[in-house]
Motif scaffolding. Structure first.
Motif, PDB file in Angstrom:
ATOM      1  N   PHE B 316      29.253  25.314  21.082  1.00 30.59           N
ATOM      2  CA  PHE B 316      28.376  24.157  21.286  1.00 30.59           C
ATOM      3  C   PHE B 316      29.105  22.831  21.451  1.00 30.59           C
ATOM      4  O   PHE B 316      28.464  21.805  21.643  1.00 30.59           O
ATOM      5  N   ARG B 439      32.821  25.854  25.335  1.00 29.17           N
ATOM      6  CA  ARG B 439      31.937  26.017  26.488  1.00 29.17           C
ATOM      7  C   ARG B 439      31.197  24.726  26.807  1.00 29.17           C
ATOM      8  O   ARG B 439      30.487  24.639  27.798  1.00 29.17           O
ATOM      9  N   ARG B 441      30.308  21.004  28.002  1.00 29.21           N
ATOM     10  CA  ARG B 441      30.711  19.962  28.956  1.00 29.21           C
ATOM     11  C   ARG B 441      29.481  19.133  29.295  1.00 29.21           C
ATOM     12  O   ARG B 441      28.352  19.545  29.042  1.00 29.21           O
ATOM     13  N   THR B 443      27.758  18.093  32.504  1.00 30.12           N
ATOM     14  CA  THR B 443      27.822  18.382  33.931  1.00 30.12           C
ATOM     15  C   THR B 443      27.318  17.180  34.725  1.00 30.12           C
ATOM     16  O   THR B 443      26.357  16.522  34.336  1.00 30.12           O
ATOM     17  N   THR B 444      27.986  16.912  35.811  1.00 28.38           N
ATOM     18  CA  THR B 444      27.601  15.815  36.698  1.00 28.38           C
ATOM     19  C   THR B 444      26.796  16.393  37.862  1.00 28.38           C
ATOM     20  O   THR B 444      27.155  17.425  38.398  1.00 28.38           O
ATOM     21  N   LEU B 495      23.398  13.379  34.607  1.00 32.52           N
ATOM     22  CA  LEU B 495      24.201  13.985  33.551  1.00 32.52           C
ATOM     23  C   LEU B 495      23.392  14.989  32.740  1.00 32.52           C
ATOM     24  O   LEU B 495      22.235  14.753  32.427  1.00 32.52           O
ATOM     25  N   SER B 496      24.050  16.106  32.401  1.00 32.42           N
ATOM     26  CA  SER B 496      23.368  17.094  31.583  1.00 32.42           C
ATOM     27  C   SER B 496      24.362  17.750  30.633  1.00 32.42           C
ATOM     28  O   SER B 496      25.413  18.228  31.056  1.00 32.42           O
ATOM     29  N   LEU B 497      24.042  17.758  29.332  1.00 30.97           N
ATOM     30  CA  LEU B 497      24.904  18.395  28.340  1.00 30.97           C
ATOM     31  C   LEU B 497      24.649  19.886  28.383  1.00 30.97           C
ATOM     32  O   LEU B 497      23.496  20.315  28.283  1.00 30.97           O
ATOM     33  N   GLU B 498      25.695  20.661  28.538  1.00 28.00           N
ATOM     34  CA  GLU B 498      25.501  22.103  28.699  1.00 28.00           C
ATOM     35  C   GLU B 498      26.566  22.900  27.947  1.00 28.00           C
ATOM     36  O   GLU B 498      27.699  22.454  27.808  1.00 28.00           O
ATOM     37  N   ASN B 499      26.151  24.089  27.511  1.00 29.04           N
ATOM     38  CA  ASN B 499      27.104  25.059  26.986  1.00 29.04           C
ATOM     39  C   ASN B 499      27.181  26.169  28.022  1.00 29.04           C
ATOM     40  O   ASN B 499      26.299  26.997  28.078  1.00 29.04           O
ATOM     41  N   PRO B 501      29.717  28.794  30.828  1.00 32.06           N
ATOM     42  CA  PRO B 501      30.953  29.575  30.838  1.00 32.06           C
ATOM     43  C   PRO B 501      32.162  28.650  30.985  1.00 32.06           C
ATOM     44  O   PRO B 501      32.069  27.578  31.557  1.00 32.06           O
TER      45      PRO B 501
END
Lengths: 455, 511
Positions: B316, B439, B441, B443-444, B495-499, B501
C-alpha cells in the motif's frame, strides 16, 4: 549557432523553447510583455479565488531558465523586420533571429457593444486581467455589488465561479439556448446548467447583451439585454470567446486570416517564421482552416514545431482528440470525438446518474459498432486506456465489458459502471454486455500502460 | 436552516472558541501555591528523599505563593542549595537526583484554580472545543455544493503565513516548550484535565495526560472540519475517520483503560523508531516482566517494526501508516490541514529534507545499537560512549525539540508535516521501502495536466507534484504519505493513487 527567438511565454512558446533545448544547443530567447516567467494560464482563476498565489502558478522554479540556457526577456515587441530578421522591442532594442516563432496567444473578443470600454468592464485572458479584476471587484465582495458575465463558454463559467467565490451575485448571460451548445450535446448542457443554477448563479439562456450603462464616474452601472431587461452590474465580464492575437503581424508580409496562417508544419508563408498555439490558423489539406485554442493543442503544436526547427521536419498531428474542463465542482473529460448532435451513421448511448450530476456518453458507428468518442461528467477516465481503445477501433460491447479498466476515480469512490451497463442493456437489448472488471482496491489493475501519447 | 442563521452560529462559535482559549490561557494564572507537610508526604514516594526535602524545604512550608513562578523559584533555590551543600561536602549519598518540581507544584495548588477546577474545565476546555465545533459544523451547508473549497486560503491571515499564523506558531511553540522542558509551570492546565484522568484510569494526571487529551481533542474536532471540507471524497472521509479512530482509541483510550486495570499500557500502533524508547532496557524489562500481555506487546512491537512495515508498505505504500494510522500523521491531517499549503516546494528544500531525515534515521540506528547492546551485555558503554548519553541526546534533540517543538509548533509557518517530512525516522524507513520496493504510485493521467499547480501547492510534504504530472510521469517519491489531496484538488482528474503491479510503476511515457 542558430538564434531562435520566440515571442510569447505561454504554454506554446515555453514548450517550444524546452523541446528545442532538449534537441539542440541553439541560442534561445523567449520574449514576453505579460510576465517575467512562464505561468499556467488556466490557473489564473485560482489566484483570484485565493487557492494559490501567482508564484504557485509558475510550473518551473526561476533558476530553471538559466540552467537550461533559455534567455527570458521581459518586454513588448513592437515590430518585426522580416528582411533583416530582427524583432524590435519597445525599449528600442533590436534582437536578431535566424528562426522566429510567433506564439502570441489570443485576445478577448469584444463585439463593439456600447459601454464595452467602461471601467469595471473587462475580459479574462492575461495576468493583467486578473489584477484588473481584483481591482474592479474588491469593493463588490459579499454582496456589496453585483456582476454580469456575458458569454457562455469555458472562460465565462470560470469568471462566474471566481465571482461566486467572493460572494458576488452573478447573472450569467448565454446567447445559445444550451450552455456551451456548440460543443456539448443537450443532456450534458442541461447537466451543467442545473449545476450552475444550484450554485446560486442566475443563468439566463438565449440572452444577449445590448449595452452596458455607465454611472457618473464612467463605471459600469447596469447591463441591458436584447430583450430590454436591465440588470444591476458594477462589474461586467465579457467572455464571448477569444481570437488569435495577430496585432504584431497584421499589415506585414505574413499571411493572416483569422489567425496567422500556417501549414501543417506550422510554417508561415515567410521562410524561418513559424506560428503555433492560439495565434495560429492551421490550413487543412481540404482547403479549409481552423484555429485551436486549447492548452493541450498549444503544447502539442510546439512539440511538433521544435522537431521541425531542429532539422526533423514534422507535421503537427494531434492524435486522438482529448480535452477536459471543470464546471464549478463537476469535472468533464472527453476522448475521441463527440459532436453536439448525433451525426449520420452513428449512435449515442447516454447515461446519467439519479442525482443528475454525473453522466457518461459514448459514440459508436452503427455499422461497425466501433467506438469513436466518449464524454464523461463527474467520473474520471484513464486517458491511456481510451486512447488505446479508440486507436484499436474497439467495438462498443468490448469497451463496455472492460469499462472498469478506464476508471480513474480515487479509491473508495462509488463506481457507476454497473449502472451504466445496465442502462445500455436496456437501451440495446440485442447486445447484452456483462461488466468484466470493476476498478477495485486490490484488483490486479491489468492496465496496459501503453506509450501511445505523443509526449 | 438559513444561511444567515448558520453564519451567526459560526460567529458565535468563533466567539466561544476565543473565550475558551482566553480562559484556558488565563487559568495558568489563577492558582495560589502552598506546600504543606502532608502534600510533601503525598508527593514524594521515596522516603529518604522525603526526609531530606522536608528539612530543606522547611522555609516554604505553609507559606502561600501568589503564583507558580515564585513557588518554583523558591523551590529550585532551596533544592539547589541542598544538592550543592551535599556535593561540596562530598556527601554524594545526600544528593537528590529526582525532579519533584512538577508534582510538588501541582499538588500545592490552591486558590481559585483548585476551588473551581470543574467550572474552569468547562470554560477553558469544553467551551473551546464546543466553540470550534460550532464554527466548523455550519460549513456542511455554508461551503456550498460538495467539492474542493480552498477559497481565500491565501488571503486568510491564519493560513497564509502572516501575522495570525505567526501568532499561532508562537502559542504552539510556547506550549511545547513548557510541556517538554518546564512542565512545573503548567500544572494548572494539568489540574483542569485531572478529573478526566481519574475517571479513565483512576490515576492522577501528568503533563503527558494533558498532552494526550488535547492532542486527541484537536484531532477529533479538526477531523470534523475535514469531513466538512472534503465531503465529496470518500477517500478523504475514510482516511480521516481512520486517523481519528486510531488516535482516540489506540493512542488515548486503550492505554488509559489498561492503566486502570493495572495492566501494561502501550500505544499499540506506535512503531520504533518513531517510538524511540521501545528498545530501551527499562521498557524491554518492563514488558518482558509484565505477564502475557507484556510479552505480547513486546512481540507485537518487534513484528510491526521488522515485518509489518515492509509488508504493508510493499502493498500500500507508506500511506497505510502515515496518513491512516500514525498519531503524528493524524494530527497533521486534521489540525494541520489548514496549513498544508505552506510547505516549501523548492528543489533546495528537497535537498535539505533528504539530508535531515536520513541523518535522523542513522541516529536512530545508532540509538538502537546502543540500547540493545546495553540490554544484552549489561555494559553501560560502547566504543567509549555511555549508552545513556545517546539516549539522552536522542530524546532531547529528536524526541522533544524536533518532533514536538519544531514538528508541531511550526505548522502555521512551514506546513503541517514538518516533522514527518524532515525528521521522522520511521517515515524515512517506510519511505525507502516505498521508493524501491512497493506497488504504490500516483499515476498521471496521460497529457491532461494543465500545470495549474494546485497539486504542488496543497502537497503537505512539499513534493512538486506538478513537475511529474506535466511530464506525464508517475510519482514515486519516498516522502509521499499518500494523503490523496493532490488527486482531490486537481481540476482535470490527472492524479490517482494506486497500488498496482511493480512493472511500469516508474514508467515515464515514451516521447
Amino acid at each position: 549557432m542558430k538564434k531562435i527567438v520566440i515571442i510569447g511565454n505561454g504554454i506554446t512558446g515555453i514548450t517550444a523553447a524546452r523541446e528545442i533545448r532538449k534537441r539542440s544547443e541553439y541560442d534561445i530567447t523567449v520574449i514576453s510583455g505579460e510576465s517575467h516567467h512562464h505561468f499556467s494560464r488556466p490557473a489564473l482563476m485560482y489566484i483570484y479565488m485565493g487557492h494559490m498565489r501567482a508564484e504557485h502558478t509558475k510550473p518551473y522554479e526561476d533558476w530553471f531558465w538559466d540552467k537550461n540556457r533559455i534567455s527570458l526577456r521581459y518586454g513588448t515587441v513592437t515590430k518585426i523586420d522580416f528582411t533583416t530578421k530582427a524583432v524590435l522591442l519597445e525599449s528600442g532594442e533590436s534582437i536578431a533571429y535566424d528562426k522566429l516563432i510567433l506564439a502570441t496567444g489570443s485576445k478577448s473578443n469584444k463585439f463593439g457593444w456600447k459601454g464595452q470600454d467602461l471601467k469595471g468592464v473587462q475580459g479574462l485572458y492575461s495576468l493583467q486581467d486578473v489584477e484588473m479584476m481584483e481591482e474592479n471587484t474588491k469593493h463588490l465582495a459579499n454582496g456589496r455589488g453585483s456582476a454580469v458575465v456575458v458569454g457562455g463558454g469555458l472562460i465565462g463559467i470560470e469568471v462566474a465561479e471566481m465571482l461566486h467565490s467572493r460572494h458576488i451575485p452573478v447573472t450569467f448571460l448565454v446567447r445559445e439556448n444550451i450552455y456551451w451548445g456548440n460543443i456539448l450535446p443537450e443532456e450534458e448542457g442541461k447537466l451543467v446548467e442545473r449545476h450552475i443554477r444550484a450554485q446560486g448563479i442566475d443563468l439566463r439562456l438565449s440572452s444577449e447583451l445590448q449595452e452596458i450603462t455607465s454611472d457618473s464616474n464612467g463605471r459600469a452601472r447596469s447591463v441591458i439585454t436584447k430583450n430590454g431587461e436591465e440588470l444591476n452590474a458594477q462589474f461586467v465580464a465579457l467572455t464571448a470567446g477569444v481570437s488569435p492575437n495577430t496585432d504584431l503581424v497584421k499589415g506585414t508580409d505574413v499571411e493572416v486570416k483569422r489567425g496567422i496562417l500556417v501549414n501543417e508544419f506550422l510554417e508561415t508563408n515567410l521562410p524561418d517564421v513559424y506560428a503555433a498555439g492560439d495565434c495560429a490558423e492551421l490550413k487543412i489539406s481540404d482547403g479549409t482552416s481552423k484555429v485551436e485554442q486549447l492548452w493541450y493543442t498549444g503544447r502539442m503544436q510546439a512539440e511538433a514545431l521544435a522537431k521541425t526547427i531542429c532539422g526533423n521536419r514534422t507535421k503537427y498531428q494531434r492524435g486522438i482528440w482529448f480535452n477536459s474542463a471543470k464546471f464549478f465542482d463537476i469535472e468533464y473529460q472527453t476522448y475521441g470525438f463527440v459532436a453536439n448532435k448525433v451525426r449520420d451513421g452513428e449512435s449515442h448511448f447516454y447515461w446519467e446518474d439519479a442525482s443528475g450530476t454525473k453522466s457518461f456518453r459514448i459514440v459508436f458507428q452503427n455499422a461497425s459498432k466501433v467506438v469513436t468518442g466518449v464524454n464523461t461528467f463527474g467520473i474520471r477516465q484513464r486517458q491511456a486506456v481510451w486512447q488505446r481503445w479508440i486507436a484499436e477501433e474497439r467495438k462498443i460491447t468490448d469497451v463496455l465489458t472492460d469499462l472498469g479498466e478506464a476508471n480513474f476515480d480515487p479509491e473508495f469512490y462509488k463506481q457507476y459502471e454497473p449502472e451504466i451497463i445496465s442502462k445500455f442493456n436496456q437501451d440495446y437489448p440485442e447486445s447484452v454486455v456483462t461488466l468484466r472488471r470493476a476498478k477495485g482496491l486490490f484488483s490486479k489493475l491489468q492496465v496496459k500502460f501503453s506509450p501511445i501519447l505523443t509526449r | 436552516m438559513s444561511q444567515s442563521l448558520l453564519k451567526s452560529v459560526r460567529s458565535f462559535g468563533l466567539i466561544l472558541f476565543l473565550i475558551g482559549l482566553f480562559t484556558f490561557s488565563l487559568s495558568l494564572f489563577l492558582g495560589t501555591y502552598s506546600l504543606t507537610e502532608d502534600i510533601l508526604t503525598g508527593s514524594v514516594t521515596s522516603s529518604s528523599d522525603r526526609e531530606k526535602l522536608s528539612l530543606a524545604l522547611k522555609p516554604m512550608l505553609d507559606k502561600t505563593y501568589s503564583n507558580q513562578f515564585e513557588f518554583v523559584r523558591e523551590y529550585h533555590a532551596l533544592f539547589n542549595d541542598l544538592n550543592e551543600t551535599a556535593k561540596r561536602e562530598g556527601k554524594w549519598g545526600e544528593v537528590i537526583y529526582a525532579d519533584y518540581s512538577f508534582i510538588l507544584t501541582k499538588n500545592s495548588t490552591q486558590g481559585f484554580l483548585r476551588e473551581n477546577q470543574a467550572s474552569l474545565f468547562f470554560f477553558a476546555i469544553i467551551i473551546t472545543l464546543l466553540g470550534a465545533l460550532l464554527y466548523i459544523l455550519p460549513n456542511f451547508s455554508l461551503l456550498g455544493i460538495a467539492g474542493i473549497k480552498n477559497n481565500g486560503v491565501w488571503s486568510n491571515p491564519a493560513s497564509n503565513c502572516s501575522w495570525l499564523g505567526f501568532l499561532s506558531a508562537a502559542y504552539l511553540i510556547g506550549f511545547y516548550m513548557f510541556l517538554y522542558f518546564y512542565p512545573e509551570y503548567i500544572t494548572g492546565w494539568v489540574l483542569l484535565v485531572e478529573p478526566v484522568s481519574l475517571f479513565l484510569s483512576g490515576k492522577p494526571a501528568d503533563q503527558w495526560f494533558l498532552y494526550g487529551f488535547l492532542y486527541t481533542a484537536s484531532a477529533l474536532v479538526m477531523g470534523v472540519r475535514m469531513f466538512t471540507k472534503y465531503r465529496h471524497s470518500n477517500y478523504q472521509l475514510l482516511r480521516t475517520a481512520s486517523v481519528m479512530f486510531f488516535q482516540s482509541a489506540f493512542a488515548f483510550l486503550i492505554p488509559e483503560i489498561l492503566k486502570s486495570l493495572n495492566l501494561p499500557s502501550r500505544d499499540l500502533k506506535n512503531i520504533f523508531p518513531l517510538d524511540y524508547s521501545f528498545f530501551y532496557d527499562y521498557n524491554l524489562n518492563y514488558l518482558s516482566s509484565s505477564g502475557t500481555l507484556g510479552l505480547f506487546m513486546l512481540f507485537w512491537g518487534v513484528v510491526l517494526f521488522v515485518l509489518g512495515v515492509p509488508i504493508m508498505t510493499y502493498f500500500f505504500g507508506k500511506r497505510w501508516y502515515c496518513s491512516w494510522v500514525c498519531g503524528c500523521g493524524g494530527l497533521a491531517e486534521t489540525l494541520g490541514d489548514p496549513y498544508r499549503q505552506l510547505s516549501d516546494k523548492s528543489l533546495k528544500a528537497w535537498k535539505v529534507e533528504r539530508i535531515l531525515i536520513h541523518s535522523v534515521l542513522v541516529f536512530s540506528a545508532v540509538l538502537l545499537t546502543f540500547s540493545l547492546y546495553s540490554y544484552f551485555t549489561h555494559e553501560s558503554s560502547l566504543l567509549g560512549v555511555e549508552t545513556w548519553r545517546v539516549r539522552q541526546a536522542y530524546g532531547f534533540l529528536i524526541g522533544a525539540v524536533f518532533s514536538g517543538v519544531v514538528g508541531t509548533g511550526f505548522y502555521p509557518v512551514m506546513g503541517s508535516r514538518v516533522w514527518c517530512r524532515f525528521g521522522c525516522p520511521l517515515a524515512a524507513y517506510l519511505g525507502i521501502i516505498q521508493r524501491f520496493k512497493s506497488r504504490f504510485r500516483i499515476t498521471t493521467n496521460g497529457g491532461q495536466c494543465i500545470s495549474c499547480g494546485n497539486c504542488s501547492t496543497y502537497c503537505e510534504m512539499g513534493i512538486d507534484v506538478r513537475a511529474y504530472a506535466q511530464r506525464g510521469e508517475n510519482i514515486v517519491r519516498s516522502s509521499c504519505v499518500g494523503c490523496g489531496v493532490c488527486a482531490a484538488v486537481c481540476p482535470r482528474g490527472v492524479l490517482s493513487l494506486e497500488n498496482g503491479p511493480e512493472e511500469f510503476r516508474l514508467q515515464e511515457l515514451i516521447k
